[in-house]
Design an enzyme around this catalytic site. Structure first.
Site, short mmCIF file in Angstrom:
data_model
loop_
_atom_site.label_atom_id
_atom_site.label_comp_id
_atom_site.label_asym_id
_atom_site.label_seq_id
_atom_site.Cartn_x
_atom_site.Cartn_y
_atom_site.Cartn_z
N GLY A 22 1.90 0.76 -4.57
CA GLY A 22 1.92 -0.53 -3.84
C GLY A 22 1.88 -0.69 -2.42
CB ALA A 23 3.07 -0.89 0.58
CG LEU A 24 -1.90 -1.87 -3.03
CD1 LEU A 24 -2.86 -2.50 -4.23
CD2 LEU A 24 -1.73 -0.60 -3.46
CG HIS A 84 -3.51 2.12 -1.74
ND1 HIS A 84 -2.72 1.55 -0.74
CD2 HIS A 84 -2.66 3.07 -1.98
CE1 HIS A 84 -1.61 2.18 -0.66
NE2 HIS A 84 -1.57 3.18 -1.45
CD GLN A 97 6.16 9.46 -6.11
OE1 GLN A 97 6.00 9.36 -7.23
NE2 GLN A 97 5.51 9.63 -5.04
CE LYS A 101 -1.63 9.58 4.60
NZ LYS A 101 -0.58 9.69 3.68
CG ASP A 102 -0.87 11.36 -0.31
OD1 ASP A 102 -0.06 11.36 0.38
OD2 ASP A 102 -1.36 10.01 -0.48
CB SER A 107 2.48 2.51 2.08
OG SER A 107 1.28 2.59 1.54
#
Ligand code: AMP
Length: 287
Positions: A31-33, A37, A61, A152-153, A189
């Protein structure tokens, strides 16, 4: 766009879609898109018939309870962003729905080594086991699908590819390029937690990668690592965590890289107490 919060409902909708011949595209998020995203949802829309986004802030996590508490939770805004992108189905479960025994320790988890060792794995013990565990659960509920992840990750993407290969999960993993702010900062985010000065200092991460790519082109992995570290160290307000060049498949130090090989440059730094990550591909030049 439909929103479901229960596992059984989500699983049943995806099973029914596949039965009717649809290819399912899955975009797992917390979330916190933001537009990063959104690019994954758009990629899924182009390649798949039914697009489902999951929104779940996965407690497994987060090593640090304060980081988990500080993680932004804005479901209504997220749904507003997803609707015009053509997302068909949102799965937004509660923690109790995903982990009925939580906060009792999880009985069964997925443990990842290999690509999970070092970097984020070193700085955040248990992080990738938490990521792998929630994704194993989501993949199991979703069934055969194409799953979209951001470069990104990058280490996370490598860990997911490794898990899917090792457990032979019926999931096609697609990596999508990092979406950036105009000044080069990778969208995240977490960026909302940067102060005005920190936001300016944070440009050092993408600047470090640019310096690293140039040095790598001159044929030296160690020179590239040193160039990235120097840019991070020179920026007030930036505390470097790592600056490294790795083999993109294994996340290991490229011991026997040859000129022309595509490697991955990684940087991480703390700015205003926020852990920021970035990475880019780079080609090793002739020495
Ligand atoms: P998160 O909500 O942070 O777990 O991220 C969900 C997915 O969005 C992950 O696959 C991330 O790699 C991806 N993502 C996050 N930020 C970006 C970005 N700036 N560009 C592309 N993908 C991103």
């Amino acid at each position: 766009m439909r929103v479901v919060a229960d596992r059984a409902g989500w699983r049943a909708e995806l099973e029914e879609a596949r039965r009717q011949g649809s290819r399912v595209g899955l975009v797992p998020t917390m979330g916190a898109l933001h537009p990063g995203h959104a690019s994954l949802v758009s990629a899924a829309r182009r390649r798949c018939d039914l697009v489902t986004t999951t929104i779940f802030v996965n407690p497994l996590q987060f090593g640090d309870a304060a980081d988990l508490d500080a993680y932004p939770k804005v479901l209504d805004a997220d749904l507003e962003l997803l609707e015009p992108l053509g997302c068909d189905l949102v799965f937004a479960p509660s923690v109790a729905e995903m982990y009925p025994r939580h906060p009792a320790p999880a009985r069964t988890t997925v443990h990842v080594e290999g690509a999970a060792v070092g970097f984020e794995g070193a700085g955040r013990p248990g992080h990738f086991d938490g990521v792998a565990t929630v994704l194993a659960l989501l993949f199991n509920l979703a069934g055969p699908c194409t799953a979209f992840f951001g470069e990104k990750d990058f280490q996370q993407l490598s860990v997911v590819r490794q898990m899917v290969e090792d457990l032979d999960l019926p999931v096609e993993v697609v990596g999508c390029p990092t979406v950036r702010e105009e000044d080069g900062l990778a969208m995240s985010s977490r960026n909302v937690r940067l102060g005005p000065e920190g936001r300016v200092s944070a440009r050092a991460l993408s600047a470090a990668l640019a310096a690293g790519i140039e040095a790598l082109g001159s044929g030296s992995v160690t020179a590239a690592e040193a160039a990235m570290a120097a840019v991070l160290e020179a920026e007030a307000g930036v505390e470097p965590i790592y600056a490294a060049v790795v083999d993109p498949a294994t996340m290991a130090t490229p011991e026997s890289a040859a000129a022309g090989d595509e490697l991955r440059l990684l940087v991480a730094a703390s700015v205003d107490g926020v852990r920021l990550l970035d990475n880019l591909p780079g080609r090793l030049g002739p020495a």
